[in-house]
Design a protein around this motif. Structure first.
Motif, PDB file in Angstrom:
ATOM      1  N   UNK A 366       0.826  -1.203   0.000  1.00  0.00           N
ATOM      2  CA  UNK A 366       0.000   0.000   0.000  1.00  0.00           C
ATOM      3  C   UNK A 366       0.861   1.254   0.000  1.00  0.00           C
ATOM      4  N   UNK A 367       1.996   1.185   0.686  1.00  0.00           N
ATOM      5  CA  UNK A 367       2.914   2.325   0.699  1.00  0.00           C
ATOM      6  C   UNK A 367       3.406   2.636  -0.710  1.00  0.00           C
ATOM      7  N   UNK A 368       3.812   1.597  -1.455  1.00  0.00           N
ATOM      8  CA  UNK A 368       4.299   1.803  -2.819  1.00  0.00           C
ATOM      9  C   UNK A 368       3.198   2.367  -3.720  1.00  0.00           C
ATOM     10  N   UNK A 369       1.995   1.893  -3.523  1.00  0.00           N
ATOM     11  CA  UNK A 369       0.893   2.392  -4.344  1.00  0.00           C
ATOM     12  C   UNK A 369       0.592   3.854  -4.023  1.00  0.00           C
ATOM     13  N   UNK A 370       0.666   4.195  -2.717  1.00  0.00           N
ATOM     14  CA  UNK A 370       0.433   5.594  -2.338  1.00  0.00           C
ATOM     15  C   UNK A 370       1.547   6.477  -2.881  1.00  0.00           C
ATOM     16  N   UNK A 371       2.791   5.975  -2.858  1.00  0.00           N
ATOM     17  CA  UNK A 371       3.904   6.732  -3.409  1.00  0.00           C
ATOM     18  C   UNK A 371       3.721   6.944  -4.901  1.00  0.00           C
ATOM     19  N   UNK A 383       5.586   1.893 -12.284  1.00  0.00           N
ATOM     20  CA  UNK A 383       4.968   1.467 -11.040  1.00  0.00           C
ATOM     21  C   UNK A 383       3.793   0.532 -11.293  1.00  0.00           C
ATOM     22  N   UNK A 384       2.966   0.861 -12.285  1.00  0.00           N
ATOM     23  CA  UNK A 384       1.844  -0.019 -12.613  1.00  0.00           C
ATOM     24  C   UNK A 384       2.342  -1.383 -13.081  1.00  0.00           C
TER      25      UNK A 384
END
Length: 487
Positions: A366-371, A383-384
């Motif tokens: 979730x951290x990576x997705x928020x970043x 990122x995707x």
């Protein structure tokens, strides 16, 4: 003052003083002290008479003098500022016409319990015993700044109503209490100021009702409490501030209602707290600020968390109760400071301490997705790709699935169209499965890749398999290593 100048009621108090006897003018146990302004001379005592008794009253050999008066109307101002009084002062169930003044006075004991007063001025007062204001009703400001109480301060069931005073209605800033501050059931309209105060015991505000809508209901900045702050079943309209406070025990807000819509309801930034309990309560109406706070045990139920929180640099050792990562992540997504990497790291660390590595990985993902949402649009594409393929490395099984899928695609494609051998006389028997494995796995070699060379688009398929193989295989190894390390 000559005794002949006294009224019969005052004479009775005067004669009881050297013997330490009590005088009670009440006509019924349940009479309303607020109606004391209508009491007649038979139960009226001038404040000047009480002052004369306390400063230079008669003494009786072998007896301990004390002022113990109940059910009296006290007229005039009881002025004890700078006085040193060695006698206990108990003025219970009394009605004061004017605000008593005890500025910088020193008393052995002061008890104003169950009385009705227009206020109290007692800055810098020293009490060698206990200070009792139990069930007292104040219709003005209570000034106890810098007061020092060697024992406990009792304010259970007291009421302070002065909403238009223009200053805090209860001033305990810089106060020092040698034992407990007991104020269960306290009712106030206006601000309570406890900034800079110290309490050697605990603070009990259970069932309190503090009202100062849109403003500070209780401001306890840099408060120091050696025990607990109990705030159960309380109701607060306005914000509660414990910024920079040091609470060795727990700050217990269980079953309480905090309401300050449109602003923060709880401010605990930079506070050091043993345990913070937020449970069995309706959702907080307003924000919660825990920035830079240090908490050993954070007991936080997700349903209590409001729509806005501030968690920058918050450090906690244990987060209970144990909840699925999805419920905890909602709080992080509501952070008013935006994307706070430290908050995700803290949550992941708390899961690892409990052995829940799966939840910790969910938090990291979730951290990576928020970043990713904070990056420029052109930087989000990679990122995707990482998210879909391997879950940023936190879902190694997904990488295995992709490897198996690519293995199937390569095996079928090269099985239908085998590549040409570089040296037909020396080449081993072609096997499409092992040839694809040679392309996908960066370390292991089955001797197929060096012996055969595809052409056309099959060559580009081989390049794609080599690149994706490196990425996916590395992800699998990283995931396995992380699991082994945890075990």
């Amino acid at each position: 003052m000559e005794i002949n100048d006294l009224t019969p009621a005052e004479e009775q108090v005067w004669r009881a003083f050297p013997l330490g006897e009590s005088v009670d003018f009440r006509t019924a146990q349940d009479e309303d002290i607020a109606l004391g302004c209508d009491w007649g001379p038979e139960r009226t005592v001038r404040a000047s008479v009480l002052r004369a008794l306390l400063l230079n009253g008669p003494q009786e050999a072998g007896e301990i003098a004390s002022l113990s008066l109940a059910g009296a109307r006290i007229t005039g101002r009881l002025d004890l500022q700078y006085a040193t009084i060695d006698h206990p002062v108990r003025l219970r169930y009394c009605h004061f016409d004017e605000v008593p003044r005890c500025y910088a006075a020193r008393l052995r004991e002061l008890n104003l319990g169950d009385s009705v007063l227009p206020g109290l001025t007692a800055h810098a007062m020293r009490v060698d015993g206990v200070l009792r204001l139990t069930r007292a009703r104040f219709r003005g400001v209570v000034r106890l700044a810098e007061v020092k109480v060697a024992g406990s301060l009792f304010m259970e069931g007291s009421e302070i109503i002065a909403p238009d005073a223009g200053e805090p209605v209860l001033q305990l800033n810089q106060a020092s209490v040698g034992d407990d501050l007991r104020a269960a059931g306290l009712r106030t309209q206006g601000q309570i100021r406890l900034s800079g105060a110290s309490v050697a015991g605990s603070v009990n505000l259970n069932t309190a009702h503090l009202s100062h809508p849109g403003h500070s209901a209780i401001d306890a900045e840099v408060l120091v409490v050696a025990g607990n702050i109990l705030f159960r079943h309380a109701r607060v309209e306005g914000w509660v501030g414990v910024r920079g406070a040091r609470i060795a025990g727990r700050l217990d807000l269980s079953y309480s209602t905090l309401s300050n819509p449109g602003s923060s309801a709880l401010l605990a930034s930079s506070a050091t707290i043993g345990e913070l309990w937020l449970r069995h309560s309706p959702p907080i109406e307003g924000g919660v600020v825990l920035s830079s706070a240090q908490i050993d045990v954070l007991l936080l139920e997700p349903q209590v968390v409001p729509g806005r929180v501030h968690l920058t640099s918050l450090v906690y050792t244990s987060l209970i109760p144990h909840e699925p990562a999805e419920r905890r992540l909602t709080m992080l997504e509501q952070d008013g400071d935006g994307y706070v990497p430290h908050a995700y790291e803290q949550l992941a660390l708390s899961y690892r301490r409990t052995g829940d590595d799966y939840a910790a990985r969910r938090v990291q993902l979730a951290k990576q997705r928020r970043l990713r949402g904070t990056l420029p649009r052109y930087n989000r594409i990679w990122g995707y790709v990482q998210d879909v393929t391997v879950g940023y490395g936190f879902r190694p099984l997904r990488a295995c699935a992709w490897l198996l899928s690519l293995l199937a695609i390569g095996s079928i494609a090269y099985g239908l169209h085998p590549p040409d051998a570089l040296k037909p006389s020396e080449a081993p028997h072609f096997n499409s499965v092992f040839y694809t494995l040679d392309l996908l796995l960066p370390v292991i070699s089955f001797g197929q890749e060096e012996a055969f060379a595809p052409t056309g688009w099959y060559q580009y398929l081989g390049y794609a398999l080599i690149i994706t193989g490196w990425i996916l295989a590395t992800t699998v190894v990283t995931g396995v290593t992380r699991t082994v390390s945890r075990q």
